[in-house]
Scaffold this motif. Structure first.
Motif: not given
Lengths: 209, 204
Positions: A125-129, A172-176, B40-44, B49-51
């Motif tokens: 979370d820290n790395f992200l924020n 890789g770490v955060f995905g969505d 990431p660019a296409l997601k929006a 936000g998915q395929v």
């Protein structure tokens, strides 16, 4: 008898992307063949003493050994057309690469947390924020203001490859959970589609980080 | 005739069923496959936000099973009546659950842990399911999952189970002769055979 031309460079690291991937991306971009040496942990201990700082990555060139991932990257970038078009640009590219390196440094606590799930979550979370989000926001504004396809100047530089490596790691770490930034995502796609880079990504060993 | 455009990664994954349906139906489609770095660019640009996303006449439809259901209904692969259509839905949902069940193993980065998770998935989740569906196939007695004819349920099972066979070998089907026959039946359909031979080869 066939003689194979020896590669000019030999890069020593572990079997992961980590602090060697920027050098690998630069060499890939430059289409320069090199020995991509990857040590297993036990193997590394046998070589540790002959490495200048007792650390990896190390670049071997003309029988000499160069430590420090960014020094290696800078050396290769300058030799292979990724250092911008003048001294000031090169300085900005250097600064940007250092900034991105600092950001990646904020991920180290994630690995120090080891098996402690709570500590790990906090570190992520820290790395992200505190690291990724602020960096992305800054880069987003920079790209929006400049209207350029690349971070510094108008051509691909060491900074764009450093950025790519960082974004790739963050995905890789955060995905969505990765912050949605239009220009930043477009740059990631742009670098990823450079044929030499695309080729490297497809054929490089798959490692967790 | 609407032009179909299917958006997904360069994978079979959750888009392959739609591709199998369109292939079987003999329907032309634009098989858009993008790289991970482009995502990431296409997601929006994707509705949720998915395929996968199916683009029909400029309109975007998300959700893999919804896409497959829509295409099946339009091209006579959905089942003969309400009840058959519901059964086909049920089987498609089964496959969806299996795919979701496999995700933790697929995402695991530690090679040893991953092997363990895949083994657990195959010997517990898949084995249990195979035993049940084998009985259903036997009971239905037509060689198909639903009714007397091919439906998208058959294609869904072919899609996922042919992938499992590819990855883990045929052994897990040794006591499931009906399911094995179903997979072979679909594989031999001329349009499916043609598609499988020509599609990009991907790991998953």
């Amino acid at each position: 008898m066939s003689t194979r031309r020896r590669n000019e460079y030999k890069l020593y690291y572990f079997n992961s992307k980590g602090r060697a991937e920027l050098a690998r991306l630069i060499l890939a971009y430059a289409k320069v063949p090199y020995d991509d040496v990857r040590f297993e942990n036990a193997e590394w201990l046998q070589h540790k003493d002959r490495m200048p700082n007792g650390q990896l990555p190390v670049l071997e060139w003309k029988g000499q050994l160069l430590p420090q991932s960014l020094a290696i990257a800078r050396f290769l970038a300058r030799r292979h057309n990724l250092a911008g078009s003048d001294e000031w640009q090169w300085a900005k590219i250097d600064a940007m690469t250092d900034t991105i390196n600092d950001t990646l440094g904020e991920a180290i606590p994630i690995y120090r947390a080891g098996e402690d799930e709570e500590k790990k979550k906090e570190a992520i979370d820290n790395f992200l924020n505190k690291a990724i989000e602020p960096l992305f926001k800054r880069l987003e504004k920079m790209l929006d203001d400049s209207g350029s396809d690349y971070l510094i100047g108008n051509q691909c530089s060491m900074a764009d490859l450093a950025f790519f490596s960082c974004y790739d790691f963050a995905v890789g770490v955060f995905g969505d959970r990765l912050p949605q930034c239009q220009h930043v995502a477009a740059l990631y796609a742009r670098v990823g589609q450079i044929p030499a880079i695309k080729n490297w990504i497809e054929k490089r060993p798959v490692t967790p980080f | 005739m609407p032009v179909y455009k299917l958006h997904y990664f360069n994978l079979r994954g959750r888009a392959e069923l739609a591709r199998l349906i369109m292939s079987q139906a003999g329907v032309e489609f634009e098989d858009v496959r993008f790289e991970r770095t482009e995502w990431p660019a296409l997601k929006a640009t994707m509705p949720f936000g998915q395929v996968p996303v199916l683009e029909v006449d400029g309109q975007m439809l998300a959700q893999s099973n919804t896409i497959s259901r829509y295409l099946s209904r339009k091209h006579d692969l959905a089942g003969k009546d309400d009840w058959e259509q519901a059964l086909a839905d049920m089987y498609a949902d089964n496959i969806n659950d299996l795919m979701t069940g496999m995700r933790p193993a697929f995402l695991e980065k530690d090679a040893d842990k991953q092997k363990e998770l895949y083994e657990k998935f195959m010997t517990e989740t898949v084995a249990t399911h195979v035993a049940i569906v084998e009985k259903q196939l036997e009971k239905n007695g037509t060689g198909h999952l639903v009714g007397k004819e091919l439906t998208w349920a058959d294609l869904a099972y072919y899609g996922f189970f042919s992938f499992l066979v590819e990855k883990f070998g045929e052994d897990f089907l040794k006591d499931a002769s009906h399911l094995k026959s179903l997979i072979a039946l679909v594989a031999e359909l001329p349009n499916i055979k043609k598609w499988v031979e020509s599609r990009p080869k991907t790991e998953i």
